[in-house]
Design a protein around this motif. Sequence first.
Motif, PDB file in Angstrom:
ATOM      1  N   GLN A  55      64.547 100.397  39.338  1.00  0.00           N
ATOM      2  CA  GLN A  55      65.260 101.096  38.275  1.00  0.00           C
ATOM      3  C   GLN A  55      65.331 102.607  38.488  1.00  0.00           C
ATOM      4  O   GLN A  55      65.954 103.322  37.698  1.00  0.00           O
ATOM      5  CB  GLN A  55      64.586 100.807  36.930  1.00  0.00           C
ATOM      6  CG  GLN A  55      64.631  99.346  36.520  1.00  0.00           C
ATOM      7  CD  GLN A  55      63.872  99.087  35.233  1.00  0.00           C
ATOM      8  OE1 GLN A  55      63.772  99.958  34.374  1.00  0.00           O
ATOM      9  NE2 GLN A  55      63.340  97.892  35.088  1.00  0.00           N
ATOM     10  N   ARG A  56      64.724 103.094  39.554  1.00  0.00           N
ATOM     11  CA  ARG A  56      64.732 104.529  39.801  1.00  0.00           C
ATOM     12  C   ARG A  56      66.054 104.962  40.430  1.00  0.00           C
ATOM     13  O   ARG A  56      66.738 104.170  41.073  1.00  0.00           O
ATOM     14  CB  ARG A  56      63.561 104.922  40.715  1.00  0.00           C
ATOM     15  CG  ARG A  56      62.215 104.658  40.083  1.00  0.00           C
ATOM     16  CD  ARG A  56      61.073 104.951  41.028  1.00  0.00           C
ATOM     17  NE  ARG A  56      59.836 104.362  40.520  1.00  0.00           N
ATOM     18  CZ  ARG A  56      58.718 104.242  41.204  1.00  0.00           C
ATOM     19  NH1 ARG A  56      58.679 104.684  42.469  1.00  0.00           N
ATOM     20  NH2 ARG A  56      57.653 103.696  40.670  1.00  0.00           N
ATOM     21  N   ALA A  57      66.385 106.222  40.258  1.00  0.00           N
ATOM     22  CA  ALA A  57      67.620 106.759  40.817  1.00  0.00           C
ATOM     23  C   ALA A  57      67.620 106.608  42.338  1.00  0.00           C
ATOM     24  O   ALA A  57      66.564 106.682  42.973  1.00  0.00           O
ATOM     25  CB  ALA A  57      67.759 108.230  40.441  1.00  0.00           C
ATOM     26  N   PRO A  58      68.799 106.402  42.932  1.00  0.00           N
ATOM     27  CA  PRO A  58      68.874 106.250  44.395  1.00  0.00           C
ATOM     28  C   PRO A  58      68.242 107.407  45.154  1.00  0.00           C
ATOM     29  O   PRO A  58      67.618 107.209  46.199  1.00  0.00           O
ATOM     30  CB  PRO A  58      70.382 106.152  44.667  1.00  0.00           C
ATOM     31  CG  PRO A  58      70.970 105.678  43.385  1.00  0.00           C
ATOM     32  CD  PRO A  58      70.117 106.245  42.296  1.00  0.00           C
ATOM     33  N   GLN A  59      68.382 108.624  44.626  1.00  0.00           N
ATOM     34  CA  GLN A  59      67.804 109.780  45.304  1.00  0.00           C
ATOM     35  C   GLN A  59      66.275 109.678  45.358  1.00  0.00           C
ATOM     36  O   GLN A  59      65.652 110.012  46.375  1.00  0.00           O
ATOM     37  CB  GLN A  59      68.206 111.073  44.586  1.00  0.00           C
ATOM     38  CG  GLN A  59      69.702 111.329  44.577  1.00  0.00           C
ATOM     39  CD  GLN A  59      70.398 110.716  43.364  1.00  0.00           C
ATOM     40  OE1 GLN A  59      69.910 109.762  42.751  1.00  0.00           O
ATOM     41  NE2 GLN A  59      71.554 111.271  43.022  1.00  0.00           N
ATOM     42  N   ARG A  60      65.683 109.224  44.271  1.00  0.00           N
ATOM     43  CA  ARG A  60      64.224 109.078  44.227  1.00  0.00           C
ATOM     44  C   ARG A  60      63.764 107.959  45.163  1.00  0.00           C
ATOM     45  O   ARG A  60      62.727 108.080  45.824  1.00  0.00           O
ATOM     46  CB  ARG A  60      63.753 108.807  42.795  1.00  0.00           C
ATOM     47  CG  ARG A  60      63.876 110.011  41.880  1.00  0.00           C
ATOM     48  CD  ARG A  60      63.422 109.675  40.465  1.00  0.00           C
ATOM     49  NE  ARG A  60      63.516 110.837  39.616  1.00  0.00           N
ATOM     50  CZ  ARG A  60      62.525 111.706  39.400  1.00  0.00           C
ATOM     51  NH1 ARG A  60      61.370 111.539  40.025  1.00  0.00           N
ATOM     52  NH2 ARG A  60      62.684 112.738  38.604  1.00  0.00           N
ATOM     53  N   GLN A  61      64.527 106.885  45.202  1.00  0.00           N
ATOM     54  CA  GLN A  61      64.159 105.780  46.091  1.00  0.00           C
ATOM     55  C   GLN A  61      64.249 106.215  47.558  1.00  0.00           C
ATOM     56  O   GLN A  61      63.374 105.877  48.372  1.00  0.00           O
ATOM     57  CB  GLN A  61      65.064 104.572  45.826  1.00  0.00           C
ATOM     58  CG  GLN A  61      64.852 103.950  44.458  1.00  0.00           C
ATOM     59  CD  GLN A  61      65.530 102.612  44.324  1.00  0.00           C
ATOM     60  OE1 GLN A  61      65.490 101.789  45.231  1.00  0.00           O
ATOM     61  NE2 GLN A  61      66.171 102.375  43.189  1.00  0.00           N
TER      62      GLN A  61
END
Length: 199
Positions: A55-61
């Motif tokens: 569920q985390r933003a793509p940038q964080r992943q």
Amino acid sequence: MRHTVDYFLAPQSPWVYLGHARFEDMVRRTGAQVNVRPMDLGHIFPLTGGLPLPQRAPQRQAYRLLELRRYSESLGLPLHLHPQHFPVSGDPAALLITAVAALDGTDAALRLTGAVARAVWAEERDIADPVALRALLGECGLSPDRLEQSHDDATQAAYVQNTRLAIEAGVFGAPSYVVDGELFWGQDRLDFVERRLLA
């Protein structure tokens, strides 16, 4: 002065894996007393703003993967960025570590925690599988009876208590180290933990 560390962990966390051996070494060198406290991030995240990985933003992943690779290379620890059995429920392993901590003591619980973390990230084993957990007990020289004991009421209550203590201490992620009431979050804070233990 001998310090006490509450070691709050989620056994499926890659950051627990990356920090665990260094933490064990630090404990040996400083003589700190450790309470091994597996906790349920499923209860903690909703209270603290944390999100499950998908569920985390793509940038964080994407940045998480970059940091995992950096730390793996820097520490010389093998790590699969996309292990076969991840995401995985950490509850079965957390309960097993909780039972071992109660029945076999801190050193055994630390040994098993390291084995479980390696199983996920270096060996691509399924730590939610009872067969894998039984094998890990054997590899750590621990009784296979602990697997059944990990399901008893006392172990369940201890796991709930660990989670409650984590919330009360302000913990919001794993690993977290609480030294004499002072919170340190993340394996990248182990230098600060050591300074505190040596104070």
